[in-house]
Design an enzyme around this catalytic site. Structure first.
Site, PDB file in Angstrom:
ATOM      1  N   SER A  41     -37.190  33.341 -34.992  1.00  0.00           N
ATOM      2  CA  SER A  41     -37.767  34.912 -35.206  1.00  0.00           C
ATOM      3  C   SER A  41     -36.112  34.457 -36.314  1.00  0.00           C
ATOM      4  CB  SER A  41     -37.848  35.709 -34.164  1.00  0.00           C
ATOM      5  OG  SER A  41     -37.296  36.452 -33.818  1.00  0.00           O
ATOM      6  N   LYS A  80     -15.408  15.632 -46.360  1.00  0.00           N
ATOM      7  CA  LYS A  80     -14.580  15.376 -45.386  1.00  0.00           C
ATOM      8  C   LYS A  80     -14.082  13.840 -45.171  1.00  0.00           C
ATOM      9  CE  LYS A  80     -14.172  15.686 -40.320  1.00  0.00           C
ATOM     10  NZ  LYS A  80     -14.805  16.374 -39.001  1.00  0.00           N
ATOM     11  N   LEU A 336     -28.590  21.656 -29.097  1.00  0.00           N
ATOM     12  CA  LEU A 336     -28.211  23.127 -28.253  1.00  0.00           C
ATOM     13  C   LEU A 336     -28.898  22.818 -26.446  1.00  0.00           C
ATOM     14  CD1 LEU A 336     -25.999  25.631 -30.210  1.00  0.00           C
ATOM     15  CD2 LEU A 336     -25.054  23.483 -28.607  1.00  0.00           C
ATOM     16  N   ILE A 349     -23.786  18.100 -34.800  1.00  0.00           N
ATOM     17  CA  ILE A 349     -25.013  17.994 -35.940  1.00  0.00           C
ATOM     18  C   ILE A 349     -25.365  16.481 -35.466  1.00  0.00           C
ATOM     19  CG2 ILE A 349     -25.274  17.508 -37.923  1.00  0.00           C
ATOM     20  CD1 ILE A 349     -24.432  20.134 -38.854  1.00  0.00           C
TER      21      ILE A 349
END
Length: 510
Positions: A41, A80, A336, A349
């Site tokens: 949503s 990185k 999560l 991730i």
């Protein structure tokens, strides 16, 4: 035994977790008759604290066949080389956890043992000087590995990305939809269980639409709509080990060239992240509400931004830990929804990525073999435990006693696994990587050395070389690494040449 293939998979929740899952499945099952749908949503925001990654993300992108330069442009990414920790050992001290190794192993013995030998004889060069990624990060340099340079440090440059998680999810959504994934706009309101076996039968949206599937993947974030609210799986609270339970996140204007590393700065009741992207900087403050009020935490965050805040901070509340089962019946949780480990070492991730990879290895049929489910849960729990112990190392091995929070951290409980790691290193500088452990020997060495753990001895085989020979080899390695760093271009120059993004893209995610 008759195999009954899964015919339909429904993913509930988008964001990074949902669209990484959808993209991977659309690629892997491209030649199979499997219907994949994702329900999300636009009214529900996503949590984008996972903008920094570790090198394993390259494997995921390569599996999808993604062009790296195109991906970097689309996600406003930078490169990185590691994570800098400011003030973790003590105030005013900093060190960098690099992705690359230190020096070069000699005669079958890890390099740092030779450095320890010289160090105990008065050698003054610090261990980080022997890592190309450390030198390059400090000087703002970057280069991809150089082909056909296998005998040079330039041939082994490990790196990851710092990207906008919202733009990454959008990029993967386009990828997945182009390969047949159906996106369904809507908010899940109800769930229905099979009366015979308790499996999830269907989900219903606010407007009354109902969707059934053989297999459901819960990517609904902290709420755990399927794994927790529907199946009541339960949650293991790890706050005794990792007490931080709040985070504030805010993007800020870019005011200088982006560093090729993520920064974590210790604060009185937690730490602050700094993630430089091409178009902005991601910032956040992770803290423990037992020791700091929300308004104090917000003030610390906003007072320590390099540029102007682009919006008000958003607050996240969490409990570090995991579901008692990551896979329960015909529902598997990713991201999560499965658990939360604070993003101190940029593992958020990666835990999504490894969960997807593990699922592909143990992908079920409609019988949902309990042995497959049990193995998935065992391996996932083991990975979470290894990550937890590595994070605890940062907090527990500190010299700080300037706040109630840091005094508490000095006395955090230790698991047997972490105690073994520390004892082996303290005695003779030994570092072992256990099977399937995410963080390798370099990672443990970087943090133990950075946090001030000093070994009493070193590997006895170092004595097979004379002191003059050891010192000569150290100087030769140091010279090679210095020359390699000098060969690398500036980080911003490399991006400008290969993968500069459009300047006007700005994600709402942090």
């Amino acid at each position: 035994m008759t195999v009954k293939p899964i015919r339909s998979v429904t993913i509930v929740g988008g964001g990074t977790a949902g669209w990484m899952t959808a993209a991977a499945m659309s690629k892997i099952f491209a030649d199979h008759d499997l219907k994949i749908a994702l329900i999300e949503s636009e009214q529900i925001g996503t949590v984008g604290v996972g903008e920094a990654t570790i090198p394993q993300i390259l494997l995921f992108n390569r599996m999808l066949g993604i062009d790296e330069n195109a991906f970097i442009k689309a996600t406003q990414a930078t490169f990185k080389l590691g994570i800098e920790f400011e003030g973790w050992r003590r105030q005013g001290h900093s060190y960098l956890h690099p992705f690359g190794s230190y020096g070069s192993d000699m005669d079958g013995v890890m390099f740092h043992h030779f450095w320890l030998n010289a160090r105990q004889r008065g050698y003054e060069v610090e261990l980080p000087e022997f890592c190309l990624q450390v030198l390059a990060a400090r000087e703002g340099r970057f280069l991809r590995p150089v082909p056909n340079a296998k005998n040079s440090p330039l041939g082994h440059i490990a790196y990851a990305f710092q990207f906008d998680a919202g733009l990454y999810a959008k990029y993967l959504r386009d990828y997945a939809e182009a390969r047949g994934v159906e996106r369904i706009e809507g908010r899940v309101e109800h769930t229905s269980l099979h009366p015979e076996n308790g499996h999830l039968a269907s989900v219903s949206l606010q407007d009354g639409r109902e969707y059934s599937a053989d297999f459901f993947i819960d990517c609904s974030g902290f709420r755990g709509l399927l794994i927790e609210q529907a199946l009541e799986t339960g949650y293991e609270d790890w706050s005794d080990w990792l007490p931080c339970n709040r985070a504030l996140a805010v993007p800020s204007e870019r005011v200088r060239a982006p560093d090729p590393f993520t920064r974590s700065t210790a604060r009185p009741a937690g730490w602050q992240w700094h993630i430089p992207l091409q178009h902005r900087t991601g910032n956040g403050h992770v803290y423990c509400s037992d020791h700091m009020r929300d308004d104090e935490a917000a003030a610390i965050l906003l007072d320590n931004l390099e540029g102007r805040a682009l919006r008000d901070p958003i607050q996240l509340r969490f409990v570090t830990g995991h579901r008692r089962k990551f896979w329960n019946r015909n529902v598997l949780a990713i991201g999560l929804a499965a658990g939360f480990m604070e993003p101190l070492e940029s593992t958020s991730i990666h835990l999504i990525q490894s969960g997807i990879a593990r699922l592909m290895t143990l992908f079920p049929d409609r019988s949902f073999n309990p042995a497959d489910i049990e193995e998935y849960n065992r391996l996932t729990l083991q990975e979470y435990e290894y990550v937890r112990d590595f994070l605890v190392l940062h907090y527990r091995q500190t010299e700080r006693d300037d706040s109630e929070f840091w005094r508490r951290c000095r006395n955090l409980p230790m698991t047997d696994h972490l105690a073994r790691k520390l004892e082996l290193y303290r005695t003779n500088g030994r570092v072992y990587r256990e099977k399937d452990e995410l963080f390798n020997e370099t990672s443990w060495l970087a943090v133990m050395d950075g946090q001030g753990v000093v070994p009493e001895g070193h590997h006895p085989l170092v004595a097979s070389l004379g002191e003059m020979e050891v010192d000569a080899r150290l100087e030769q390695i140091l010279s090679v690494i210095r020359a390699s760093a000098d060969h690398m271009p500036r980080h911003e120059e490399f991006i400008a040449q290969h993968c500069a993004a459009e300047p006007d893209l700005l994600s709402e995610n942090v």
